[in-house]
Design an enzyme around this catalytic site. Structure first.
Site, PDB file in Angstrom:
ATOM      1  N   GLY A 178      14.426  -7.291 -13.767  1.00 28.95           N
ATOM      2  CA  GLY A 178      15.037  -8.558 -13.409  1.00 28.95           C
ATOM      3  C   GLY A 178      14.214  -9.706 -13.958  1.00 28.95           C
ATOM      4  O   GLY A 178      13.491 -10.368 -13.220  1.00 28.95           O
TER       5      GLY A 178
ATOM      6  N   GLY B 255      19.008  -3.119 -24.433  1.00 28.08           N
ATOM      7  CA  GLY B 255      18.420  -2.038 -23.660  1.00 28.08           C
ATOM      8  C   GLY B 255      19.456  -1.095 -23.090  1.00 28.08           C
ATOM      9  O   GLY B 255      20.611  -1.465 -22.859  1.00 28.08           O
TER      10      GLY B 255
ATOM     11  N   ASP C 164      20.145  -5.606 -15.145  1.00 25.64           N
ATOM     12  CA  ASP C 164      19.590  -6.751 -14.428  1.00 25.64           C
ATOM     13  C   ASP C 164      20.621  -7.430 -13.529  1.00 25.64           C
ATOM     14  O   ASP C 164      20.263  -8.176 -12.619  1.00 25.64           O
ATOM     15  CB  ASP C 164      19.030  -7.788 -15.399  1.00 25.64           C
ATOM     16  CG  ASP C 164      17.718  -7.350 -16.027  1.00 25.64           C
ATOM     17  OD1 ASP C 164      17.206  -6.279 -15.646  1.00 25.64           O
ATOM     18  OD2 ASP C 164      17.204  -8.077 -16.890  1.00 25.64           O
TER      19      ASP C 164
ATOM     20  N   ARG D 280      18.133  -4.128 -31.114  1.00 24.25           N
ATOM     21  CA  ARG D 280      18.146  -5.524 -30.683  1.00 24.25           C
ATOM     22  C   ARG D 280      18.289  -6.511 -31.854  1.00 24.25           C
ATOM     23  O   ARG D 280      17.979  -7.686 -31.702  1.00 24.25           O
ATOM     24  CB  ARG D 280      16.872  -5.825 -29.887  1.00 24.25           C
ATOM     25  CG  ARG D 280      16.764  -5.017 -28.596  1.00 24.25           C
ATOM     26  CD  ARG D 280      15.566  -5.440 -27.762  1.00 24.25           C
ATOM     27  NE  ARG D 280      15.436  -4.651 -26.557  1.00 24.25           N
ATOM     28  CZ  ARG D 280      16.059  -4.907 -25.399  1.00 24.25           C
ATOM     29  NH1 ARG D 280      16.872  -5.952 -25.324  1.00 24.25           N
ATOM     30  NH2 ARG D 280      15.875  -4.144 -24.342  1.00 24.25           N
TER      31      ARG D 280
ATOM     32  N   LYS E  22      27.274  -5.310 -20.179  1.00 23.91           N
ATOM     33  CA  LYS E  22      26.238  -4.339 -19.828  1.00 23.91           C
ATOM     34  C   LYS E  22      24.936  -5.045 -19.512  1.00 23.91           C
ATOM     35  O   LYS E  22      24.504  -5.911 -20.262  1.00 23.91           O
ATOM     36  CB  LYS E  22      26.011  -3.377 -20.999  1.00 23.91           C
ATOM     37  CG  LYS E  22      24.819  -2.447 -20.843  1.00 23.91           C
ATOM     38  CD  LYS E  22      23.865  -2.464 -22.021  1.00 23.91           C
ATOM     39  CE  LYS E  22      23.094  -3.738 -22.128  1.00 23.91           C
ATOM     40  NZ  LYS E  22      22.007  -3.713 -23.125  1.00 23.91           N
ATOM     41  N   THR E  23      24.320  -4.716 -18.399  1.00 23.00           N
ATOM     42  CA  THR E  23      22.916  -5.024 -18.134  1.00 23.00           C
ATOM     43  C   THR E  23      22.568  -4.574 -16.732  1.00 23.00           C
ATOM     44  O   THR E  23      23.270  -4.916 -15.775  1.00 23.00           O
ATOM     45  CB  THR E  23      22.551  -6.518 -18.288  1.00 23.00           C
ATOM     46  OG1 THR E  23      21.198  -6.715 -17.857  1.00 23.00           O
ATOM     47  CG2 THR E  23      23.453  -7.430 -17.483  1.00 23.00           C
TER      48      THR E  23
ATOM     49  N   ASP F 169      23.959 -10.299 -22.035  1.00 18.35           N
ATOM     50  CA  ASP F 169      24.332 -11.687 -22.327  1.00 18.35           C
ATOM     51  C   ASP F 169      24.025 -12.078 -23.771  1.00 18.35           C
ATOM     52  O   ASP F 169      24.843 -12.706 -24.443  1.00 18.35           O
ATOM     53  CB  ASP F 169      23.663 -12.649 -21.333  1.00 18.35           C
ATOM     54  CG  ASP F 169      22.153 -12.538 -21.321  1.00 18.35           C
ATOM     55  OD1 ASP F 169      21.637 -11.431 -21.482  1.00 18.35           O
ATOM     56  OD2 ASP F 169      21.486 -13.566 -21.147  1.00 18.35           O
ATOM     57  N   ASP F 170      22.851 -11.683 -24.289  1.00 17.55           N
ATOM     58  CA  ASP F 170      22.535 -12.013 -25.679  1.00 17.55           C
ATOM     59  C   ASP F 170      23.465 -11.278 -26.649  1.00 17.55           C
ATOM     60  O   ASP F 170      23.926 -11.842 -27.644  1.00 17.55           O
ATOM     61  CB  ASP F 170      21.080 -11.660 -25.991  1.00 17.55           C
ATOM     62  CG  ASP F 170      20.104 -12.665 -25.377  1.00 17.55           C
ATOM     63  OD1 ASP F 170      20.513 -13.814 -25.122  1.00 17.55           O
ATOM     64  OD2 ASP F 170      18.943 -12.293 -25.154  1.00 17.55           O
TER      65      ASP F 170
ATOM     66  N   GLU G 246      12.680   4.049 -15.659  1.00 22.98           N
ATOM     67  CA  GLU G 246      13.138   5.140 -14.794  1.00 22.98           C
ATOM     68  C   GLU G 246      14.631   5.055 -14.471  1.00 22.98           C
ATOM     69  O   GLU G 246      15.258   6.079 -14.162  1.00 22.98           O
ATOM     70  CB  GLU G 246      12.343   5.127 -13.471  1.00 22.98           C
ATOM     71  CG  GLU G 246      10.873   5.448 -13.614  1.00 22.98           C
ATOM     72  CD  GLU G 246      10.013   4.252 -13.984  1.00 22.98           C
ATOM     73  OE1 GLU G 246       8.780   4.372 -13.932  1.00 22.98           O
ATOM     74  OE2 GLU G 246      10.581   3.189 -14.334  1.00 22.98           O
ATOM     75  N   GLY G 247      15.198   3.847 -14.546  1.00 20.99           N
ATOM     76  CA  GLY G 247      16.602   3.698 -14.167  1.00 20.99           C
ATOM     77  C   GLY G 247      17.554   3.452 -15.307  1.00 20.99           C
ATOM     78  O   GLY G 247      18.776   3.469 -15.117  1.00 20.99           O
TER      79      GLY G 247
END
Length: 555
Positions: free
Chosen positions: A251, A81, A205, A145, A202-203, A175-176, A427-428
């Site tokens: 999250g 993502g 979350d 992905r 990167k994430t 992480d994946d 949105e973020g």
């Protein structure tokens, strides 16, 4: 092409680098630390990654550059993502690559890992890169992905690298994605391809973190964006005084985003999944907890409020977590096709009833039918329930409404309970990166090339000391295997990067816990406003409250 004034100004922004990386490529040397081991399951991880396991962490320092002088052809992949700052990782990588040798080449593989498998790429140029500097999104090359996890895929990737003379691949992801980078790095080393693989954390979350990775990129920008929106809703709630707003935020596996947004905005309620799991709270107990706040505020004449809910909250409810686990096993392998082939919900319901334990079926039965069906929507790539598709904000508002109806019948509650629902996700993900993320990401990319130049493989680009000004940041790298453990995925045990959960004994949660009882009853809303890019550093370069508290700083 017409662009906005802000976009034009952001193109011209010069990201700040750690002091060490500002010395110039020729004056950077490597300091090796101690050998590392995986966070868990050491023997199994070492067995699976014999060529990349146990390597030392490294730090870049001032000194003579002793790396090999050779032309580098590097491939870069955006995976998973979107997260604000991805373009700056690519920009930093490109700038370091060209500063070392103008004949070096950066190939951007399109659409994520599938671009590498399909040999679909673009060669980066100054003109092309300059269109994306300091901007949000992943549209510079797109993302995807596709999993890089089979020997057949690795063989194709190696052939594509050989065809173009590629010396290294940089995978920018969560992480994946970095688990995939780790397995690809092992394959490249085992087969002596000469291709290095480097990851970048990167994430949004925030769950790709540990003692070395202080935060993943995108978390700062995304939480500031969500907090602005939550602050706007709080102001509206305090103006209209007639709605409770149930806000779900990103999250799935951890509550970092929810906690940071709570610290930024001081809502009446914020659920922390890790605490729910620790206290073994049931759905009924959570609903009572929220209803208590609604009732107390109503007694003060305040029939409005704001509740923040992490999207993965239901997985932390023990009874619900067991239910999801049983559903994942129930639909493992070909069982998904068998289930989807059933023509009616009634027949699917009987299939479910026959496959669940009595205890889990009792939990399943109390859920509204809409939530029941959401548990059986399209699976994620691992064959598991897509928790983000469960409208937990609606689930909990419905459960709270039931609790309040009982209390009204008992005469203890006399208020009004109007509800609005929100989910802040997309949105973020592609917002203009904050100055922090613009600087951090550029540094991660620049640092990734230094890891390549010094011959490291299976390493994650690491920049730390992030609560301080960029001049004091520390650049280096850590073996990805250090973060690995074994987990159950799609009915099988697989090596994956361990997700970082919210620590209940950590400073951010303790600060929240010390204030939430007051916030639950009083209207203590904060309105952080929009991200600021220009002005005093105290406004424009501030980091998250989470990171500040973790570093022992006041907020």
């Amino acid at each position: 092409m017409k662009i906005s004034p802000l976009q034009k100004a952001r193109y011209e922004y010069t990201p700040k680098l750690p002091g060490m990386l500002r010395n110039g490529i020729a004056d950077i040397c490597v300091k090796e630390g101690a050998a590392t081991q995986s966070v868990a399951d050491q023997e199994k991880i070492a067995e699976l990654f014999p060529n990349t396991y146990g390597k030392p962490e490294i730090t870049f320092e001032k000194g003579k550059n002793t790396s090999a002088d050779k032309k580098q052809i590097v491939g870069v992949i955006l995976s998973g993502g979107q997260a604000p700052g991805g373009h700056n990782v690519v920009s930093g990588l490109y700038d370091a690559l060209k500063a070392t040798n103008k004949d070096n080449v950066l190939l951007g593989f399109k659409g994520g890992p599938s671009g590498l498998l399909e040999d679909d790429y673009i060669e980066m140029t100054d003109e092309y890169i300059d269109q994306f500097r300091n901007t949000g999104g992943f549209d510079i090359i797109g993302s995807g992905r596709t999993k890089l996890e089979t020997p057949e895929q690795f063989a194709v990737a190696a052939e594509v690298c050989k065809k173009h003379g590629i010396t290294a691949i940089v995978i920018i992801g969560g992480d994946d994605s970095n688990t995939n980078a780790c397995t690809l790095a092992e394959y490249m080393a085992a087969n002596k391809t000469g291709v290095q693989v480097i990851g970048c954390p990167k994430t949004i979350d925030g769950d790709l973190k540990n003692e070395d990775i202080e935060c993943s990129f995108g978390f700062d920008t995304a939480t500031k964006t969500y907090s602005e929106l939550i602050g706007n809703i709080e102001r509206d709630a305090n103006s209209a005084k007639k709605y409770w707003h149930f806000i779900k935020v990103m999250g799935r596996s951890a509550s970092h985003v929810a906690l940071e947004c709570a610290l930024e905005t001081q809502p009446n309620i914020c659920l922390i999944g890790e605490e729910v799991a620790d206290k073994k709270m049931s759905l009924s107990e959570i609903a009572d907890y929220i209803a208590d706040s609604v009732e107390k505020r109503a007694a003060n004449g305040d029939n409005f409020g704001v509740a923040i809910i992490p999207e993965g909250i239901v997985e932390f409810v023990p009874e619900f977590s067991v239910l999801i686990s049983e559903i994942n096993e129930l639909l493992a392998g070909s069982k998904t096709e068998e289930f989807n082939a059933l023509p009616s919900w009634e027949e699917k319901y009987e299939f479910i009833k026959a496959g669940l334990t009595k205890e889990s079926m009792a939990v399943f039965e109390i859920l509204p039918q809409g939530i029941q069906q959401q548990l059986f929507l399209e699976r994620d790539p691992h064959g598991n329930v897509q928790v983000s598709l469960i409208e937990s904000e609606k689930l909990f508002s419905a459960l709270v409404a039931d609790k309040l109806a009982e209390r009204k019948a008992a005469g203890t509650y006399k208020g009004k309970f109007g509800v609005q629902h929100h989910f802040f996700g997309y949105e973020g993900r592609c917002a203009f990166p904050s100055n922090f993320d613009a600087d951090y990401c550029y540094s991660l990319g620049y640092n990734a090339f230094m890891l390549i130049q010094y011959g490291f493989n299976g390493y994650l680009s690491k920049v730390s000391n992030l609560s301080k000004p960029a001049e004091e940041w520390v650049a280096g790298g850590m073996p990805i295997t250090k973060m690995m453990n074994m987990e159950r995925r799609n009915g099988k045990d697989k090596p994956v990067i361990k997700k970082a959960l919210t620590e209940l004994d950590g400073a951010p949660f303790k600060y929240f816990a010390a204030h939430r009882d007051e916030w639950a009853v009083k209207t203590s809303f904060l309105f952080p406003g929009a991200i600021q890019y220009y002005g005093p550093s105290s406004v424009c370069d501030i980091t998250t409250k989470t990171l500040a508290l973790e570093k022992g700083e006041e907020i």
